[in-house]
Design a protein around this motif. Structure first.
Motif, PDB file in Angstrom:
ATOM      1  N   PRO A   1      26.786  50.301-100.151  1.00 19.01           N
ATOM      2  CA  PRO A   1      26.965  51.043 -98.896  1.00 19.01           C
ATOM      3  C   PRO A   1      26.019  50.607 -97.785  1.00 19.01           C
ATOM      4  CG  PRO A   1      27.042  52.543-100.759  1.00 19.01           C
ATOM      5  CD  PRO A   1      26.617  51.205-101.304  1.00 19.01           C
ATOM      6  N   LYS A   2      24.811  50.191 -98.159  1.00 22.89           N
ATOM      7  CA  LYS A   2      23.835  49.820 -97.143  1.00 22.89           C
ATOM      8  C   LYS A   2      24.243  48.558 -96.391  1.00 22.89           C
ATOM      9  CE  LYS A   2      19.973  52.197 -99.349  1.00 22.89           C
ATOM     10  NZ  LYS A   2      18.623  52.089 -99.928  1.00 22.89           N
ATOM     11  N   ASP A   3      25.061  47.717 -97.027  1.00 21.80           N
ATOM     12  CA  ASP A   3      25.556  46.520 -96.339  1.00 21.80           C
ATOM     13  C   ASP A   3      26.538  46.870 -95.225  1.00 21.80           C
ATOM     14  OD1 ASP A   3      24.065  44.943 -98.020  1.00 21.80           O
ATOM     15  OD2 ASP A   3      25.718  44.532 -99.400  1.00 21.80           O
ATOM     16  N   PHE A   4      27.077  48.074 -95.300  1.00 25.33           N
ATOM     17  CA  PHE A   4      28.081  48.535 -94.331  1.00 25.33           C
ATOM     18  C   PHE A   4      27.445  49.079 -93.055  1.00 25.33           C
ATOM     19  CE2 PHE A   4      31.000  51.884 -92.788  1.00 25.33           C
ATOM     20  CZ  PHE A   4      32.176  51.150 -92.657  1.00 25.33           C
ATOM     21  N   ILE A   5      26.192  49.499 -93.170  1.00 24.36           N
ATOM     22  CA  ILE A   5      25.575  50.293 -92.109  1.00 24.36           C
ATOM     23  C   ILE A   5      25.425  49.539 -90.797  1.00 24.36           C
ATOM     24  CG2 ILE A   5      23.436  51.467 -91.417  1.00 24.36           C
ATOM     25  CD1 ILE A   5      23.132  52.355 -94.353  1.00 24.36           C
ATOM     26  N   ASP A   6      24.917  48.327 -90.841  1.00 20.87           N
ATOM     27  CA  ASP A   6      24.543  47.625 -89.613  1.00 20.87           C
ATOM     28  C   ASP A   6      25.687  47.443 -88.629  1.00 20.87           C
ATOM     29  OD1 ASP A   6      21.951  47.447 -90.458  1.00 20.87           O
ATOM     30  OD2 ASP A   6      22.076  45.368 -91.124  1.00 20.87           O
ATOM     31  N   ASN A   7      26.892  47.279 -89.141  1.00 22.09           N
ATOM     32  CA  ASN A   7      28.044  47.008 -88.278  1.00 22.09           C
ATOM     33  C   ASN A   7      28.953  48.206 -88.098  1.00 22.09           C
ATOM     34  OD1 ASN A   7      27.406  44.192 -87.861  1.00 22.09           O
ATOM     35  ND2 ASN A   7      28.010  43.876 -89.994  1.00 22.09           N
ATOM     36  N   ASP A   8      28.429  49.399 -88.316  1.00 22.66           N
ATOM     37  CA  ASP A   8      29.212  50.627 -88.222  1.00 22.66           C
ATOM     38  C   ASP A   8      28.478  51.626 -87.335  1.00 22.66           C
ATOM     39  OD1 ASP A   8      31.621  52.105 -89.608  1.00 22.66           O
ATOM     40  OD2 ASP A   8      29.949  53.529 -89.637  1.00 22.66           O
ATOM     41  N   PRO A   9      29.198  52.517 -86.655  1.00 24.89           N
ATOM     42  CA  PRO A   9      28.525  53.532 -85.827  1.00 24.89           C
ATOM     43  C   PRO A   9      27.515  54.388 -86.582  1.00 24.89           C
ATOM     44  CG  PRO A   9      30.845  53.431 -85.268  1.00 24.89           C
ATOM     45  CD  PRO A   9      30.663  52.529 -86.458  1.00 24.89           C
ATOM     46  N   ILE A  10      27.627  54.460 -87.912  1.00 22.91           N
ATOM     47  CA  ILE A  10      26.654  55.250 -88.668  1.00 22.91           C
ATOM     48  C   ILE A  10      25.262  54.644 -88.588  1.00 22.91           C
ATOM     49  CG2 ILE A  10      26.838  54.122 -90.947  1.00 22.91           C
ATOM     50  CD1 ILE A  10      26.925  56.933 -92.184  1.00 22.91           C
ATOM     51  N   SER A  11      25.171  53.398 -88.112  1.00 20.12           N
ATOM     52  CA  SER A  11      23.856  52.771 -87.933  1.00 20.12           C
ATOM     53  C   SER A  11      23.012  53.531 -86.916  1.00 20.12           C
ATOM     54  CB  SER A  11      24.016  51.315 -87.484  1.00 20.12           C
ATOM     55  OG  SER A  11      24.658  51.236 -86.212  1.00 20.12           O
ATOM     56  N   ILE A  12      23.669  54.221 -85.989  1.00 22.33           N
ATOM     57  CA  ILE A  12      22.931  54.938 -84.935  1.00 22.33           C
ATOM     58  C   ILE A  12      22.101  56.082 -85.521  1.00 22.33           C
ATOM     59  CG2 ILE A  12      23.177  56.298 -82.812  1.00 22.33           C
ATOM     60  CD1 ILE A  12      25.685  54.488 -82.251  1.00 22.33           C
ATOM     61  N   PRO A  13      22.693  57.023 -86.257  1.00 23.10           N
ATOM     62  CA  PRO A  13      21.841  58.066 -86.852  1.00 23.10           C
ATOM     63  C   PRO A  13      20.890  57.542 -87.925  1.00 23.10           C
ATOM     64  CG  PRO A  13      24.122  58.297 -87.584  1.00 23.10           C
ATOM     65  CD  PRO A  13      24.128  57.325 -86.445  1.00 23.10           C
ATOM     66  N   HIS A  14      21.205  56.391 -88.532  1.00 20.84           N
ATOM     67  CA  HIS A  14      20.297  55.844 -89.544  1.00 20.84           C
ATOM     68  C   HIS A  14      18.981  55.362 -88.945  1.00 20.84           C
ATOM     69  CE1 HIS A  14      21.821  55.890 -93.645  1.00 20.84           C
ATOM     70  NE2 HIS A  14      23.048  55.820 -93.145  1.00 20.84           N
ATOM     71  N   ARG A  15      18.878  55.365 -87.638  1.00 18.09           N
ATOM     72  CA  ARG A  15      17.614  54.997 -86.988  1.00 18.09           C
ATOM     73  C   ARG A  15      16.622  56.154 -86.965  1.00 18.09           C
ATOM     74  NH1 ARG A  15      19.638  53.717 -81.394  1.00 18.09           N
ATOM     75  NH2 ARG A  15      17.398  53.826 -80.982  1.00 18.09           N
ATOM     76  N   PHE A  16      17.089  57.363 -87.312  1.00 20.21           N
ATOM     77  CA  PHE A  16      16.257  58.550 -87.155  1.00 20.21           C
ATOM     78  C   PHE A  16      15.895  59.175 -88.501  1.00 20.21           C
ATOM     79  CE2 PHE A  16      18.767  57.995 -83.287  1.00 20.21           C
ATOM     80  CZ  PHE A  16      17.755  57.989 -82.337  1.00 20.21           C
ATOM     81  N   LYS A  17      14.880  60.031 -88.479  1.00 18.27           N
ATOM     82  CA  LYS A  17      14.338  60.608 -89.710  1.00 18.27           C
ATOM     83  C   LYS A  17      14.529  62.115 -89.824  1.00 18.27           C
ATOM     84  CE  LYS A  17      12.710  56.631 -91.061  1.00 18.27           C
ATOM     85  NZ  LYS A  17      13.402  55.907 -92.176  1.00 18.27           N
ATOM     86  N   THR A  18      14.422  62.855 -88.726  1.00 18.02           N
ATOM     87  CA  THR A  18      14.498  64.310 -88.821  1.00 18.02           C
ATOM     88  C   THR A  18      15.949  64.783 -88.816  1.00 18.02           C
ATOM     89  OG1 THR A  18      14.462  64.739 -86.435  1.00 18.02           O
ATOM     90  CG2 THR A  18      12.328  64.449 -87.537  1.00 18.02           C
ATOM     91  N   LYS A  19      16.165  65.946 -89.415  1.00 11.13           N
ATOM     92  CA  LYS A  19      17.515  66.510 -89.512  1.00 11.13           C
ATOM     93  C   LYS A  19      18.153  66.649 -88.137  1.00 11.13           C
ATOM     94  CE  LYS A  19      19.961  70.662 -91.205  1.00 11.13           C
ATOM     95  NZ  LYS A  19      20.472  71.224 -89.946  1.00 11.13           N
ATOM     96  N   GLU A  20      17.395  67.177 -87.177  1.00 12.70           N
ATOM     97  CA  GLU A  20      17.956  67.423 -85.849  1.00 12.70           C
ATOM     98  C   GLU A  20      18.308  66.117 -85.137  1.00 12.70           C
ATOM     99  OE1 GLU A  20      15.631  70.878 -87.182  1.00 12.70           O
ATOM    100  OE2 GLU A  20      15.135  68.754 -86.972  1.00 12.70           O
ATOM    101  N   ASP A  21      17.429  65.139 -85.204  1.00 15.86           N
ATOM    102  CA  ASP A  21      17.712  63.852 -84.565  1.00 15.86           C
ATOM    103  C   ASP A  21      18.925  63.183 -85.194  1.00 15.86           C
ATOM    104  OD1 ASP A  21      15.697  63.974 -82.687  1.00 15.86           O
ATOM    105  OD2 ASP A  21      14.285  62.745 -83.826  1.00 15.86           O
ATOM    106  N   ILE A  22      19.023  63.285 -86.514  1.00 20.65           N
ATOM    107  CA  ILE A  22      20.160  62.658 -87.218  1.00 20.65           C
ATOM    108  C   ILE A  22      21.466  63.326 -86.818  1.00 20.65           C
ATOM    109  CG2 ILE A  22      21.242  62.349 -89.483  1.00 20.65           C
ATOM    110  CD1 ILE A  22      18.368  61.997 -90.606  1.00 20.65           C
ATOM    111  N   GLU A  23      21.510  64.663 -86.863  1.00 19.15           N
ATOM    112  CA  GLU A  23      22.780  65.330 -86.603  1.00 19.15           C
ATOM    113  C   GLU A  23      23.214  65.200 -85.148  1.00 19.15           C
ATOM    114  OE1 GLU A  23      22.036  69.239 -88.061  1.00 19.15           O
ATOM    115  OE2 GLU A  23      21.066  69.948 -86.234  1.00 19.15           O
ATOM    116  N   ILE A  24      22.277  65.169 -84.223  1.00 20.24           N
ATOM    117  CA  ILE A  24      22.627  65.019 -82.810  1.00 20.24           C
ATOM    118  C   ILE A  24      23.083  63.592 -82.522  1.00 20.24           C
ATOM    119  CG2 ILE A  24      21.721  65.019 -80.458  1.00 20.24           C
ATOM    120  CD1 ILE A  24      19.887  67.356 -81.349  1.00 20.24           C
ATOM    121  N   SER A  25      22.326  62.601 -82.976  1.00 17.18           N
ATOM    122  CA  SER A  25      22.710  61.205 -82.731  1.00 17.18           C
ATOM    123  C   SER A  25      24.021  60.876 -83.428  1.00 17.18           C
ATOM    124  CB  SER A  25      21.605  60.257 -83.201  1.00 17.18           C
ATOM    125  OG  SER A  25      21.359  60.370 -84.585  1.00 17.18           O
ATOM    126  N   ALA A  26      24.228  61.429 -84.620  1.00 15.87           N
ATOM    127  CA  ALA A  26      25.477  61.197 -85.350  1.00 15.87           C
ATOM    128  C   ALA A  26      26.658  61.822 -84.632  1.00 15.87           C
ATOM    129  CB  ALA A  26      25.363  61.757 -86.770  1.00 15.87           C
TER     130      ALA A  26
END
Length: 249
Positions: A19-44
């Motif tokens: 699955p990690k090979d998929f991340i870089d070229n997918d929109p899910i890469s955006i929330p994967h840049r963040f660590k906190t729950k709030e930052d992840i859910e908002i960016s996602a």
């Protein structure tokens, strides 16, 4: 193809995927840049809402929004100034423009200032109810523009709600690709994010007969995936997508 054979083939695809090979070229890469729950859910949320069109453009525009938010989406939503909002007046992603993004920011500001999060607004007995109630809550404001309503799907109108279903997959499932930071919804409740790639694969594996990309098709395919895995049926979203992608290469 019967369900047993479909499960075997889809499980094989998943076993050979990292699955990690998929991340870089997918929109899910955006929330994967963040660590906190709030930052992840908002960016996602913003990444999912922008997720139509070319993936490179989606990622670039999603990252642009995060940059304008100072790489701190939760802090920005709570504490932004009027001056900080001015740069969003030039934002355009397909039909999603400055009017829409500024409305989204204002709704989230009200919710998070009141001590709620995005998770708190997906409520109801069924997934259709949860998505429909989210739509109602999101637009329950006097300052909403009618043009903005089209950017949040409503399955009560038979929409497939692809982007919201994808967003919930990201938030609820937990496998190294998806985050698993929401616990009010079970993985077994999730519905398939239905697009042309998933639809094509679902036809091939005998998991879908309905030709329209609508909520009825989502329910048909999701019910069949639940037969393949009663706990985590939407893990097959990636397998269906990768099968279709491989056939197009």
């Amino acid at each position: 193809m019967n369900l047993t054979k479909a499960k075997y083939h889809l499980d094989t695809i998943l076993q050979n995927l990292n699955p990690k090979d998929f991340i870089d070229n997918d929109p899910i890469s955006i929330p994967h840049r963040f660590k906190t729950k709030e930052d992840i859910e908002i960016s996602a949320f913003f990444a999912a809402i922008l997720a139509w069109g070319q993936r490179k453009t989606i990622i670039n525009n999603g990252n642009k929004l995060m940059h304008w938010m100072g790489e701190e989406p939760h802090r920005f939503i709570l504490d932004h100034s009027d001056n900080e909002l001015k740069q969003f007046e030039k934002f355009v992603h397909r039909t999603f423009n400055s009017t829409d993004v500024l409305y989204f920011i204002e709704v989230l500001r009200h919710w998070y200032k009141d001590g709620y999060s995005l998770e708190d607004y997906f409520v109801g007995d069924t997934m259709k109810d949860k998505l429909s109630n989210f739509h109602i809550s999101f637009f329950d404001n006097d300052f909403v523009s009618e043009r903005t309503r089209k950017h949040i799907a409503n399955p009560a109108k038979n929409s497939s709600a692809k982007r919201l279903n994808m967003y919930l997959r990201w938030m609820v499932r937990n496998d190294g690709l998806d985050f698993g930071i929401w616990h009010s919804i079970k993985s077994s409740e999730l519905k398939i994010p239905l697009d042309v790639h998933v639809q094509r694969a679902a036809f091939h594996f005998g998991l879908l007969t309905r030709k329209q990309q609508d909520w009825k098709a989502v329910e048909e395919l999701s019910a069949n995936l639940l037969e393949l895995d009663s706990v985590d049926p939407i893990k097959y979203d990636l397998a269906l997508f990768k099968w279709s992608e491989a056939k197009m290469d």
